[in-house]
Scaffold this active site. Structure first.
Site, PDB file in Angstrom:
ATOM      1  N   SER A 176      -8.844   0.066   7.381  1.00 49.50           N
ATOM      2  CA  SER A 176      -8.712  -0.828   8.831  1.00 49.50           C
ATOM      3  C   SER A 176      -7.398  -1.041   9.094  1.00 49.50           C
ATOM      4  O   SER A 176      -7.296  -1.724   9.960  1.00 49.50           O
ATOM      5  CB  SER A 176      -9.709  -2.326   8.369  1.00 49.50           C
ATOM      6  OG  SER A 176      -9.177  -2.660   7.431  1.00 49.50           O
TER       7      SER A 176
ATOM      8  N   LYS B   6       0.828  -1.140   0.116  1.00 51.90           N
ATOM      9  CA  LYS B   6       0.141  -0.022   0.093  1.00 51.90           C
ATOM     10  C   LYS B   6       0.759   1.083   0.127  1.00 51.90           C
ATOM     11  O   LYS B   6       0.323   2.294  -0.203  1.00 51.90           O
ATOM     12  CB  LYS B   6      -0.913  -0.147   1.165  1.00 51.90           C
ATOM     13  CG  LYS B   6      -1.834  -1.247   1.317  1.00 51.90           C
ATOM     14  CD  LYS B   6      -3.134  -0.748   0.683  1.00 51.90           C
ATOM     15  CE  LYS B   6      -4.066  -2.053   0.799  1.00 51.90           C
ATOM     16  NZ  LYS B   6      -5.573  -1.595   0.202  1.00 51.90           N
TER      17      LYS B   6
END
Lengths: 306, 306
Positions: free
Chosen positions: B70, B45
């Site tokens: 999350s 990410k």
């Protein structure tokens, strides 16, 4: 030692050396982790086992090899022997981790189970020597094994010749003795430190008393370090090792968790012992270039301490 | 995409590519694991977050960025923003793993806790956009993020240009879409497969129906894959992805354990999904060169499935 490397270098992985920004920050040192958890068979023991078997005569190799081991050395002998076309008998205590027994079998080793005492292990191994003429390989107290182990530190010092400190865990003493030789021959004024669980601090006490001391208990989580020093490695350690740092069980578990979480690699509790020593006594390492041998990664995932 | 790489290549780790003799034997394929678990912030990410923030104007960067996540995207935005000198607000559900919250804080991100619903997350993020003028970054459905993610597959194809298959997990779709683009532009007839937990098989059903489908439950152990496809990545996936393989929870756990035990690396359950797909349908992969993106290694060690 360069002869040893010529003999086994092509049979082992040249394992990577990792570092962690966070661990450098916490410790104030520049730390290089030699990742023997990525070694064939999952630990540095492959190096010593390969060297010991390679040094047998062809006739000896035809009669097979035998060792007793609670785990990593057994796996290493099984795989080394298979690689060299030699039969391997591994005496294992009944309480050895399943994952280690399974690996020995997968590598083609012949397991002989016995009681979990040193006496039973030695007796069973002796029986194989007597009945089959197999050569006995000692997990830590045999010079070929020690010289094989030394190739881990030798590779690390080839990559980072300027290390100020080389640190390994100490159990039977084969890894520490081998890498003390590596630091002596290939380091540039490189200090050698052993790291030991306080629960089984025989190496610490042996260096103080000048003779090999025993342990009264062996229930450290660092299951690879439950054995005591031997007559071959003790003189080398006495001569070449600067000191032994002892760490508590909770410090071992914290260090283990730190490496898993931050380096994202699986190491076994025994390897976390030098990491715990680094974090426990940072003043000894601050500003220095520190090499740590991460000795293995064979963990029973069903028995984790977190 | 080469432009993207010029922009962020120096800010990310060029992660290693590992392989495992055992996994090759079991699968009959030649498998190359791209280890984004070793990426900065612990997951791929980082690539998308860095690219998205780098593409903001100076004025936008001065007003900060906000996302809801999350876990991994939150950490990646926090660290990317810190690296680029930008303020980061991370909206996280109260049930996000502690280890992920702690990491966001350590990277200097400002956490806003909210209820564990998509509606609450979006509302809280919207409030930050409105009150601070911060730019919203979407974890998976934004072209800059998708192009950033694509650099993982691009690096893998630079190392192994002859891959027959490239496989990634699919949750929000940002990794799969990005790497489908990488395979399209840099592969040589490289098929792209997504791997998805059967419990949250929205991507599988979306490709069948031709429109974005939702999930009725989200309780897969692969916590990074609980979200659904988006309007930006869905057309890319529809066009460039060959198929989606679905796997059961127990298959994910077995694959996770296999990678931990044999590769000795920490991967999170989401990464084990393509490994499970490989082992579940080996006939699709036999004799082929298969690249798998191991998406991340941020695991809560206090909540392991074994």
């Amino acid at each position: 030692m360069e002869h040893t490397y010529a003999q086994i270098g092509h049979l082992v992985h040249r394992t990577p050396v990792l570092s962690s920004r966070l661990i450098n920050e916490i410790s104030g040192a520049e730390v290089y982790f030699k990742c023997e958890n990525f070694q064939k068979s999952g630990s540095f023991k492959m190096r010593g086992a390969l060297n010991a078997i390679s040094n047998l005569s062809s006739a000896q190799q035809r009669s097979g090899v035998v060792t007793h081991s609670s785990g990593n050395f057994g796996q290493a002998v099984a795989l080394s022997a298979a690689n060299l076309g030699v039969e391997a008998h591994i005496v294992m205590p009944i309480n050895a981790p399943d994952v280690k027994k399974k690996a020995v079998t997968q590598y083609g080793g012949n397991i002989i189970q016995c009681e979990a005492t040193l006496e039973a292990r030695e007796r069973n191994a002796g029986n194989i020597v007597a009945s089959k003429g197999a050569s006995f390989l000692h997990p830590s107290n045999q010079i070929e094994v020690i010289l094989g182990n030394a190739t881990a530190g030798m590779e690390l010092l080839q990559d980072h010749p300027e290390l100020d400190v080389l640190m390994t865990p100490v159990g039977g003493g084969g890894l520490l003795a081998g890498n003390a030789l590596a630091a002596h021959y290939f380091g540039q004024d490189c200090t050698v430190i052993g790291a030991e669980p306080a629960l089984v601090d025989d190496a610490y006490r042996s260096l103080l008393s000048g003779k090999i001391e025993g342990n009264t208990r062996t229930d450290t989580i660092a299951d690879g370090l439950r054995t005591t020093l031997g007559s071959v490695n003790f003189p080398i350690i006495t001569q070449l090792v600067d000191q032994i740092i002892r760490v508590e069980e909770d410090e071992i578990i914290s260090a283990l968790k730190l490496v898993w979480e931050r380096l994202k690699i699986i190491i076994e509790p025994s390897c976390a012992v030098p990491v715990a020593a680094l974090l426990k006594e940072p003043e000894k390492f601050r500003g220095k270039r520190v090499g740590i041998i991460l000795s293995g990664g064979n963990v029973d995932l069903s028995k984790l301490p977190f």
